[in-house]
Design a protein around this motif. Structure first.
Motif, PDB file in Angstrom:
ATOM      1  N   GLU A 468       0.680  -1.259   0.123  1.00 59.42           N
ATOM      2  CA  GLU A 468      -0.078   0.124  -0.087  1.00 59.42           C
ATOM      3  C   GLU A 468       0.932   1.278  -0.025  1.00 59.42           C
ATOM      4  OE1 GLU A 468      -3.671   0.419   2.288  1.00 59.42           O
ATOM      5  OE2 GLU A 468      -3.121  -1.483   3.233  1.00 59.42           O
ATOM      6  N   ARG A 471       2.329   1.753  -3.296  1.00 58.95           N
ATOM      7  CA  ARG A 471       1.242   2.259  -4.192  1.00 58.95           C
ATOM      8  C   ARG A 471       0.898   3.800  -4.171  1.00 58.95           C
ATOM      9  NH1 ARG A 471      -4.264   1.151  -1.911  1.00 58.95           N
ATOM     10  NH2 ARG A 471      -3.647   2.890  -0.414  1.00 58.95           N
ATOM     11  N   LEU A 494       4.323  -3.829  -5.495  1.00 57.03           N
ATOM     12  CA  LEU A 494       2.971  -3.847  -5.475  1.00 57.03           C
ATOM     13  C   LEU A 494       2.457  -5.436  -5.746  1.00 57.03           C
ATOM     14  CD1 LEU A 494       1.967  -0.884  -8.061  1.00 57.03           C
ATOM     15  CD2 LEU A 494       2.154  -0.850  -5.541  1.00 57.03           C
ATOM     16  N   ASP A 504      -5.876   0.337  -8.821  1.00 58.19           N
ATOM     17  CA  ASP A 504      -4.280   0.252  -8.679  1.00 58.19           C
ATOM     18  C   ASP A 504      -3.765  -0.628  -9.829  1.00 58.19           C
ATOM     19  OD1 ASP A 504      -4.596   1.269  -6.371  1.00 58.19           O
ATOM     20  OD2 ASP A 504      -5.085  -0.551  -5.072  1.00 58.19           O
TER      21      ASP A 504
END
Length: 909
Positions: A468, A471, A494, A504
């Motif tokens: 996370e 990202r 990721l 995403d």
């Protein structure tokens, strides 16, 4: 007494309301100056005229409770017969930024039954969510018979965004009325004593009355000196507190319960839980501290409430809060009441206590399951404050910050994240706090600091949360300045693409395309774009930037259908934040495909919405600059440029800020200052890395520089700039990129190749739907054709370019087309078919677009955050201005208005 001007202003407001001209008025003045009495007089006058009056007073202790005042307002609306569906929608609000639309709809429903006067007292004590909702609704009640009469303290209201509302300043009563004022409560007060009180108390109505009532008979008659310690400001509260001290113990406890409970429906249960009842309030009523009004107990004046709380020992106040919490057992089924109960429980506690922290955490978890992320953040914050263990308190603050981030409340996320970091948490929690704080800062506030915190979080996190952080960091990074190796390392963090959420996955695909913009990466990016379904688009806070990044890379020929679906989905949402995301995408589309008038309308709406919900608008200024530059509107360009620089600098948006000189260059070029344009874009180029991005944000400026240099005879310099452009666009450019490459190739090519290369550019830009760039290409091609005596072909291109420039309102470029047309033997008489549309206001044009697309009045009202009555009024004005007779003709106009203007072309013999 002495308030004839104020009462006349209220009569004018009610006259406007009766005539169907809603208006709003802000009554401002210091505490105790007489605002509440004036509002009561206005409410009585309104009721005498048959107006429905909704009275709501802010409560100091509930300013930090999101939606507290709205909950009271919902009860008032319910009492005047507003349908339960509208009331429930208003009561169900839990997110900080989405209360405006349901309040707007509820007030519109009430106004359909009878005119409404909303009397909002002590707005400086309203919670921010309720204030934002009030402002949002008031701005959009354009024709509904609803008037808002609000009152509060001057400076506080200015700080809370009421600067634009008409103000009625309430000052001291005239000095010559001091005697009459004092004798209204102390009949023996002589004139000299009354005027002395007036001078020493600054003419404050409440202070004069309360002080005169407390003077001894000799002091009132002037036969004994008036005490030196007159109550001034907070002293008035002290006087009330002394009255509280004279009450029986049960009455004082009942008053304390009333002071902490503002929800009428729970007062009886709270009194019972405290071991008292409503009869215990009778001595306070006899003493003039409270009154029973329409079966509701209320304090005689808002300042009595803090006086009661100041007069009672902390143990009594905690007991009152405990009773209020007990009264909500079994009733706390909505986010608002769950959070209210949590706040009462926290206020009743003696201090930090592990069991209380666990109970408050349970309340927070319930709120999280209900999807009330803002309320959950507040409850976790309370749990952290109740937790005696710094380590677990930090973990609860991390959860609070995470929910605030989910609620798009970036300010709270940053505050909570930093509070958690101050607890010196263990490494995993510290990493979480760094990630959340960095993500919030990177989203709209300070990208530079956000990137720094996110980078630090990667050293402390593992597993999914590390992914996370990677990202979030990729989302905030300026990919144009990052080393390729670092970007690839973050991509690896990721994990597999097929395990990521669609948005995403799109972020990943865009990043990979940036690193290696080849055909395979382009195909992956196209697939990822199509995989972001509408539900995902509405749910994600990263939708706008992620979709726009993909569109920059792929071009409109691929991304436009998907982007337009996203606009429809986001715009039809009842949440203003989603509407903002839809506006962000639609503004970009409107610039590219030439709907510039619509774009400027959206810029206006975006600024209004961002102000209403407390967000920062980082993109509208840039798009507005692009339009103003190409239209050569220098006077309007300058202030927008200054604002854009300030915003982008504060947010750390270096890549976008670097494009601002290029927009200045486009303005200079439109004004014919070619050398200045070359100078400006050259300075922009100096700050760009050799390989930037497939983004078009700088690409059109490099096209401009290449052509300007070539026209100035500096072909070698132009060729170098063209090579920079080729590197920027990569191995797999969009149709726009291909058009730019062909156009710049023409600038540095041999003369015999120019026409073919510009024709190739024309074909690419036509596919890419870029109206301005296509018109510029046709103008350059026409000039070459005219010089080579291919006059008919030149005229064809010039006619098309002229139509586009006229439609875009680029007058200087249109004038160049006319000059070229005259040179090839064509005169042009211009007739704009849709000039009448320019008579419409921005809001009227928005109504035309939505209703013209087939929406009903109710659907348009929800989409534009207006009331149906307001939509109908706008349509009436539109029909008159445009000379259309109904929705069918309006639909044809809405469909056609973005097409080119009609012209008569006259060939010279």
């Amino acid at each position: 007494m002495g308030r004839s001007d104020e009462l006349r202003a209220f009569e004018e407001l009610l006259d406007s309301l009766a005539a169907g001209r809603p208006c709003h008025l802000l009554v401002v003045g210091d505490a105790g100056i007489g605002k509440t009495v004036l509002l009561q007089a206005a409410a009585a006058a309104a009721r005498a005229r048959g107006v429905s009056v909704l009275e709501v007073t802010g409560v100091p202790g509930e300013r930090a409770l999101p939606g507290a005042t709205l909950w009271l307002l919902a009860s008032r609306l319910e009492a005047v017969g507003v349908e339960s569906e509208a009331i429930e929608e208003l009561r169900a609000v839990s997110a900080r930024a989405s209360a405006g639309p349901p309040l707007l709809r509820a007030l519109a429903v009430a106004a359909a039954m009878s005119p409404v006067l909303l009397v909002a007292d002590d707005v400086h004590w309203w919670d921010p969510l309720s204030v934002a909702a009030l402002q949002f609704a008031a701005r959009r009640l354009a024709v509904d018979p609803v008037a808002v009469l609000a009152a509060g303290r001057p400076q506080v209201l200015e700080d809370r965004g009421f600067a634009a509302v008409p103000r009625l300043e309430v000052g001291p009563v005239p000095r010559d009325l001091a005697g009459e004022l004092a004798r209204s409560v102390a009949p023996e007060t002589v004139e000299s004593v009354a005027r002395g009180l007036w001078s020493r108390l600054g003419g404050n109505t409440l202070a004069v009355v309360e002080t005169a009532a407390r003077l001894t008979p000799d002091e009132q008659r002037g036969t004994a000196p008036v005490p030196e310690d007159l109550p001034v400001g907070p002293g008035v509260v002290t006087r009330w507190a002394s009255e509280v001290d004279t009450l029986p113990e049960r009455s004082r406890l009942a008053l304390a319960v009333l002071a902490v409970v503002s929800a009428d429906e729970t007062l009886g249960a709270a009194l019972s839980a405290a071991g008292v009842d409503a009869e215990d309030l009778l001595p306070a009523e006899a003493g003039g501290l409270v009154r029973l009004d329409a079966l509701r107990w209320q304090f005689r004046h808002p300042l009595v409430r803090p006086a009661v709380l100041a007069a009672e020992p902390p143990a009594t106040v905690r007991r009152a809060h405990a009773a209020a919490a007990d009264a909500l057992v079994g009733l706390a089924t909505t986010p608002h009441l769950v959070l209210r109960r949590a706040r009462h429980r926290a206020a009743a506690a003696l201090g930090p206590e592990a069991s209380l922290a666990r109970d408050l955490t349970a309340e927070a978890e319930l709120l999280a399951r209900l999807g009330a992320h803002g309320a959950a953040a507040d409850a976790y914050d309370l749990a952290a404050a109740a937790d005696p263990d710094p380590a677990s308190a930090a973990e609860r603050l991390a959860r609070a910050a995470a929910h605030a981030l989910e609620d798009f409340d970036d300010d709270s996320a940053v505050r909570l994240g930093r509070a958690g970091l101050a607890h010196s948490p263990e490494p995993r929690v510290r990493g979480s706090l760094l990630r959340i704080t960095g993500a919030a800062l990177g989203r709209v506030q300070n990208a530079t600091e956000g990137r720094h915190l996110l980078t630090r979080s990667l050293d402390l996190l593992e597993g999914p949360e590390r992914a996370e952080a990677a990202r979030d960091l990729l989302f905030t990074l300026d990919l144009t300045t990052e080393p390729e190796a670092r970007v690839r390392a973050l991509v690896d963090e990721l994990g597999p693409a097929d395990l990521l959420a669609p948005v995403d996955r799109l972020l990943l695909a865009h990043t990979v395309f940036h690193v290696d913009p080849g055909a395979e990466a382009r195909l992956t990016l196209e697939q990822a774009l199509l995989a972001v379904d509408d539900d995902e688009a509405v749910a994600s806070g990263r939708t706008v930037e992620t979709l726009m990044n993909a569109a920059f890379c792929l071009g409109l020929e691929v991304s436009a259908p998907r982007l337009r679906r996203a606009v429809v989905t986001l715009s039809s949402s009842g949440d203003p934040r989603r509407r903002l995301e839809g506006l962000g995408i639609d503004q970009m589309l409107a610039f590219w495909d030439g709907r510039w008038r619509h774009l400027l309308d959206m810029v206006e709406e975006t600024r209004e919405l961002t102000e209403a919900i407390g967000r920062v608008d980082l993109y509208s200024d840039g798009l507005e600059l692009q339009v103003l530059a190409r239209r050569a509107l220098a006077a309007e360009f300058a202030p927008v440029l200054a604002r854009a620089r300030t915003l982008m600098s504060a947010a750390g948006m270096d890549y976008w800020a670097a494009a601002l000189p290029g927009e200045e260059a486009m303005l200079a070029l439109a004004e014919g200052r070619t050398e200045r344009a070359i100078e400006l874009v050259s300075s922009e180029l100096d700050h760009l890395p050799a390989h930037t991005s497939a983004h078009a944000v700088h690409a059109d400026h490099l096209v401009t520089l290449t052509e300007a240099l070539a026209d100035a005879g500096r072909v070698g310099d132009a060729a170098e700039v063209r090579e920079r452009l080729r590197l920027m666009l990569g191995a797999s450019p969009s149709a726009l990129g291909e058009g730019f490459l062909a156009r710049t190739a023409a600038a540095v090519a041999e003369d015999a190749e120019v026409a073919d290369l510009l024709g190739e550019a024309e074909g690419f830009l036509e596919v890419g739907m870029h109206v301005f760039e296509l018109a510029m290409t046709r103008l350059r091609l026409a000039r070459w054709l005219r010089r080579h005596r291919r006059r008919r072909e030149a005229a064809e291109r010039l006619e098309l370019a002229l139509a586009a420039f006229e439609h875009l309102e680029c007058r200087t470029w249109a004038d160049q087309c006319r000059a070229e047309l005259r040179a090839v033997g064509v005169d042009v008489t211009r007739h704009d078919r849709y000039d009448t549309r320019a008579q419409l206001t921005a809001q009227e044009r928005r109504v035309v677009d939505v209703v013209g697309a087939g929406a009903t009045n109710d659907e348009a009202a929800r989409q534009l955050f207006l009331s149906p009555r307001t939509v109908e009024a706008h349509l009436t004005h539109v029909y008159r201005k445009l000379g259309v007779r109904g929705r069918t003709e309006l639909a044809r106009l809405a469909t056609a208005h973005d097409g080119p203007s009609s012209r008569t072309l006259v060939r010279n013999p």
